[in-house]
Enzyme design. Structure first.
Site, PDB file in Angstrom:
ATOM      1  N   ASN A 196      -7.221   1.773  10.207  1.00 55.72           N
ATOM      2  CA  ASN A 196      -5.785   2.049  10.838  1.00 55.72           C
ATOM      3  C   ASN A 196      -5.926   1.945  12.396  1.00 55.72           C
ATOM      4  OD1 ASN A 196      -5.031   2.649   8.105  1.00 55.72           O
ATOM      5  ND2 ASN A 196      -4.213   4.676   8.656  1.00 55.72           N
ATOM      6  N   GLU A 245      -3.464   0.087   8.278  1.00 55.73           N
ATOM      7  CA  GLU A 245      -2.035   0.276   9.110  1.00 55.73           C
ATOM      8  C   GLU A 245      -2.135  -0.374  10.602  1.00 55.73           C
ATOM      9  OE1 GLU A 245      -0.841   4.400   9.293  1.00 55.73           O
ATOM     10  OE2 GLU A 245      -1.425   4.582   7.316  1.00 55.73           O
ATOM     11  N   ARG A 278       0.768  -1.243   0.074  1.00 57.17           N
ATOM     12  CA  ARG A 278      -0.064  -0.050  -0.082  1.00 57.17           C
ATOM     13  C   ARG A 278       0.914   1.261  -0.103  1.00 57.17           C
ATOM     14  NH1 ARG A 278      -2.579   2.780   4.556  1.00 57.17           N
ATOM     15  NH2 ARG A 278      -3.989   4.202   3.793  1.00 57.17           N
ATOM     16  N   TYR A 291      -3.874   2.025  16.194  1.00 54.72           N
ATOM     17  CA  TYR A 291      -2.729   2.002  16.998  1.00 54.72           C
ATOM     18  C   TYR A 291      -2.890   2.016  18.555  1.00 54.72           C
ATOM     19  CZ  TYR A 291      -0.343   3.435  12.695  1.00 54.72           C
ATOM     20  OH  TYR A 291       0.366   3.221  11.224  1.00 54.72           O
ATOM     21  N   GLU A 293      -6.845   8.578   6.772  1.00 52.02           N
ATOM     22  CA  GLU A 293      -6.929   9.288   8.004  1.00 52.02           C
ATOM     23  C   GLU A 293      -7.317  10.837   8.012  1.00 52.02           C
ATOM     24  OE1 GLU A 293      -3.407   8.709  10.340  1.00 52.02           O
ATOM     25  OE2 GLU A 293      -3.532   6.411  10.339  1.00 52.02           O
TER      26      GLU A 293
HETATM   27  O1  IFM Z   1       3.191   7.597   9.935  1.00 49.97           O
HETATM   28  C1  IFM Z   1       1.771   7.679  10.037  1.00 49.97           C
HETATM   29  C2  IFM Z   1       1.150   7.413   8.778  1.00 49.97           C
HETATM   30  O2  IFM Z   1       1.418   8.346   8.026  1.00 49.97           O
HETATM   31  C3  IFM Z   1      -0.162   7.726   9.157  1.00 49.97           C
HETATM   32  N1  IFM Z   1      -0.863   6.848  10.221  1.00 49.97           N
HETATM   33  C4  IFM Z   1      -0.088   6.898  11.315  1.00 49.97           C
HETATM   34  C5  IFM Z   1       1.193   6.677  11.301  1.00 49.97           C
HETATM   35  C6  IFM Z   1       2.195   6.643  12.413  1.00 49.97           C
HETATM   36  O3  IFM Z   1       1.958   7.845  13.008  1.00 49.97           O
END
Ligand code: IFM
Length: 477
Positions: free
Chosen positions: A309, A382, A92, A311, A181
């Site tokens: 995404n 992500e 990606r 985290y 995002e």
């Molecule tokens: O590096 C970023 C990415 O560009 C977008 N999502 C989060 C990642 C980590 O902060």
């Protein structure tokens, strides 16, 4: 406290069973143009808001810029060869808008498009499915100069750009993501100003969010017109938002932040409306006069896939009069109308970004999207972590990152078992890169990059991930 992302300590028997993912599960890794390409002024590329921002003193840690980054523009062949060595099934990447349409309007730049054509052809030649993101934050600067995302016209410009890329690459790219995002583009770019273009106005942030989604809807329609067989989606960054206690005021704080972080995007995109409670929360900030008849129908144009995404989790508490916000969210705030909500740290293990490691939050997030919003196929587009890495004898043994991936893949599998139609997973990131306002000081890559020599070293996590892909799952430990 033990790290929930870690495999058991040495000497402790791990009886976790092997986990196999569904046949055809799409294993990939992700990057973004400004974070890796470099060649900022090559081949007709003109500045984006990130070039301007990173060249403005004080905006990015240590004055780092994406001028050279990982020099991927000149190393496309060897970088794709590394992807093939890892056995990636998909890659990606994002297209740099000012590389293929300098200035953001007018004709295509053939040289810019040619770079992506070569990249896609190289991927296909290695059996790697290209997954193209149109917008990963690099708005052409001239479009910012006439208003940026708070201006409605930017949405129309984005649709034109989508057509231009689809005409050039639609014959060889199946998977298309419009935006990456949009929360970050809107609320970090125009709210807190910690991202480009560095503006700080809550009403502008809300307008930007709306126009990003409008641009998305118009781009979906443009892509479908240009390539009816394309699989089209959008990627949102989602967080479970947990109240710090059962106290009604904390629960209400969580509702407010969930509104801004998650439902601001999920509801218009997948239900065609803004949540009423969110609009009430924002009443002091905006009257939503920028929303025109028909916009929400455009924004909710049907999709083929949804990208998530993931985290970390937000834990929040009610405002305390006079208390300082957490440094990460320091004023100006990226939470318009809810600036005084407190972000609480719980003392659980964190990454080098100071983000709590919370793999169960991935299960929660995926289940929520599926159970509350859509039956569409989902992809984790992500997921990953920054840790401080050390090169020792030419090796990088990134055990923390590997443990993070392991825990989150187990969570992804749990979500599938719970009925979520999760079809793929993209590790963030293929290689260390320019981490926006943090410059090169944070490393998310599975491949280590020496920014002086551009030498790449696959870390332990990369070797481990290659094995995961080969087995289509996780081995018994
Ligand atoms: O590096 C970023 C990415 O560009 C977008 N999502 C989060 C990642 C980590 O902060």
């Amino acid at each position: 406290m033990s790290n929930p992302a870690s495999p058991p300590a040495v000497g402790v028997v791990d009886d976790r069973p092997p986990l196999t993912f569904p046949p055809g599960f799409l294993w990939g890794a992700a990057t973004a143009a400004y974070q890796i390409e470099g060649a900022a002024a090559k081949g007709g590329r003109t500045p984006s808001i990130w070039d301007t921002f990173s060249h403005t003193p004080g905006r990015v840690v240590e004055g780092h810029t994406g001028d050279v980054a990982c020099d991927h523009y000149h190393r496309l062949g060897s970088d794709v060869a590394l992807m093939a060595e890892l056995g990636l099934r998909s890659y990606r990447f994002s297209v740099s808008w000012p590389r293929v349409q300098p200035g953001g309007t007018g004709p295509a730049n053939a040289e810019g498009l040619d770079f992506y054509r070569r990249l896609v052809d190289e991927l296909l030649a290695h059996g790697i499915e290209p997954w193209l993101t149109l917008y990963h934050w690099d708005l052409p600067q001239p479009l910012e100069d006439v208003g940026g995302w708070p201006a409605r016209d930017t949405a129309a410009r984005f649709a034109d750009y989508a057509t231009l890329v689809a005409d050039a690459l639609g014959d060889r790219v199946r998977y298309w993501t419009t935006l990456n995002e949009p929360w970050c583009s809107a609320f970090l770019g125009y709210g807190s100003g910690v991202h480009a273009p560095g503006r700080s106005d809550g009403a502008d942030a809300v307008r930007a969010g709306h126009h990003l989604m409008l641009g998305h809807g118009l781009a979906v329609q443009a892509l479908r017109a240009a390539r009816p067989t394309a699989e089209v989606g959008v990627t949102v960054n989602l967080y479970p938002v947990t109240p710090a206690s059962d106290a009604p005021a904390d629960v209400d704080a969580a509702r407010r932040i969930d509104g801004l972080a998650n439902r601001f995007f999920l509801d218009p995109l997948l239900r065609g409306s803004y949540p009423a409670d969110l609009m009430a929360d924002l009443a002091k900030v905006t009257d939503f006069g920028h929303v025109r008849d028909g916009d929400l129908a455009t924004i909710s144009t049907p999709l083929d896939v949804v990208g998530v995404n993931y985290y970390s989790r937000h834990v929040v508490a009610a405002p305390v009069p006079g208390a300082q916000p957490e440094p990460y969210w320091r004023a100006p705030s990226c939470w318009p109308g809810s600036e005084d909500v407190r972000f609480v740290t719980r003392g659980v293990p964190v990454t080098d970004m100071n983000w709590e490691i919370d793999a169960p939050g991935l299960v929660e997030t995926l289940r929520r999207v599926h159970e509350e919003y859509t039956d569409l196929p989902l992809y984790v587009t992500e997921n990953g972590s920054a840790f401080v890495d050390e090169v020792v004898d030419g090796r990088v043994d990134d055990v923390d990152r590997l443990a993070y991936f392991d825990a989150h893949l187990r969570a992804a599998h749990e979500a599938i078992e719970a009925g979520v139609p999760l079809r793929g997973y993209f590790a963030w990131s293929l290689m260390d890169n320019f981490e926006w306002a943090w410059g090169y000081t944070k490393r998310f890559g599975m491949i280590h990059v020496d920014y002086d020599t551009q030498v790449r070293i696959p870390k332990s996590s990369a070797r481990w991930y290659a094995e995961v892909i080969r087995r289509n799952g996780l081995a018994a430990q």
